[in-house]
Design an enzyme around this catalytic site. Sequence first.
Site: not given
Length: 465
Positions: A8, A10-11, A251, A312, A328-332
């Site tokens: 979602n 993050g990608d 998440y 952002q 979480r994930g990658e971007d944050s």
Amino acid sequence: MFCRVIDNLGDAGVCWRLARQMATEHGRRVTLYIDAPAVLARLLPAGAPADDLLAGRPALVDGVSIHPWPAEPSEPSEPNGGGPPGDPGDAGPHGPIAESGHPATRWQPALAADLLIAAFGCELPTPVRANLGRDRADPDTCSSGTPPRSSAGRSSAGGERRPPQWINLEYLSAEPWIDGANWMPSIKPSDGAVEHFVFPGFSAASAGLLRERGLLARRDAFRAAAEDRAWLRRHRIDPSAGEPLVSLFTYDSADLPGRLAALAGGPQPLRMLVPAGVATRAMTLLCGAPPAPGERRTISALTVHGLPWLEQDDYDRLLWSCDLNLVRGEDSWIRAHWAGRPMAWQPYPQADGAHLRKLDAWLARLLAGTDVSLAAPIGDFLRAWAGAWPDTDVPTAAGPETAGAADAALAAAWAAFAPLLHPGHQGYRVFERFARSLAGCPDLTSSLLAFADRQTRLPTTHPQR
């Protein structure tokens, strides 16, 4: 650049930051194809033509031409993208945008490109992939059913046009093995096309992390001018209350309410800042309803403040203003590093527990050289927050009994970690030092473009068959 959304926001977030930096800082002409335009529209700056994307039309934002991913004739238009199992996601269903016309028309920007970036292992569209082989037919002799090769692009010293550079941009990892795999080529036996694998990471041997030019200077100026306090006041949060501020972007997993309850039951009063649409199920279970922007709910030691959805750049300001960032994930996760403040990461869950091995690899880098008196409480809390039993790689959310034990372990780890959330504490400075060390490495965008430019200058080679 091609993005098929799985995780979602993050990608989409990583691809948008990369595309925008290539355009604004490096002067490259960038086209971004994304199969989840509704997700990307939420991340764009104020005033961007998000309605065009939602209607299936291309949009030009900050020098990047954004195209909804056209559906190929055999491709079903099914909902795509979302969070891990049990996570309802952060946006509604979306799918490929159907377009009419010859594939060469629908994909013309990609067919004319010098550099193709397939984000997170997504497959290139069929007409684009067909344009990469060393044995492509001459465009004058193409059959009507085959998309013509673009005449644009690079030429070798002998005048032969090179195929575009093809890069597979992998997910970020701290695991040591990626250093040896970074930049490695893969030659496809069917047609000689060359795909290079690029691994973002935390070492000089990796491709680095996304970091815009001057980012840390802007962060420091934001804090030095007390803009962080003004930003909080604009969102109806009193920065002088003396309680640690915590941002939440996780998440919406089934075990999140128990984790939040463990923090609420601790000895440290906290104020948690939650953007609209984040963890709505957990907020409902914990607070009765997610607090609207400007509202707050108090549960024991935890006061939850509602924020509006943040684009952002404003999300960066939230991270810069808090004492602890739950990401979480990658971007944050990447952006929390550049805040230089304590953080806890929730990796994208994987059934075989691989996400916990990735967590431990990151902790090994974060805590390298840190005294055990600090490394132990930091490592224990960060592992417990991510859902691992202490000193194992076993996920904890296997059932009611294990979930209850996990919450108890988290509560104990939180009691030892919470005293670190003060700027003068040595534990606080562990995260500051790690951010400074990462800032000494090249950023991902510069590394990637430098590699692609070097490849362009190399002579064309034809692998032996």
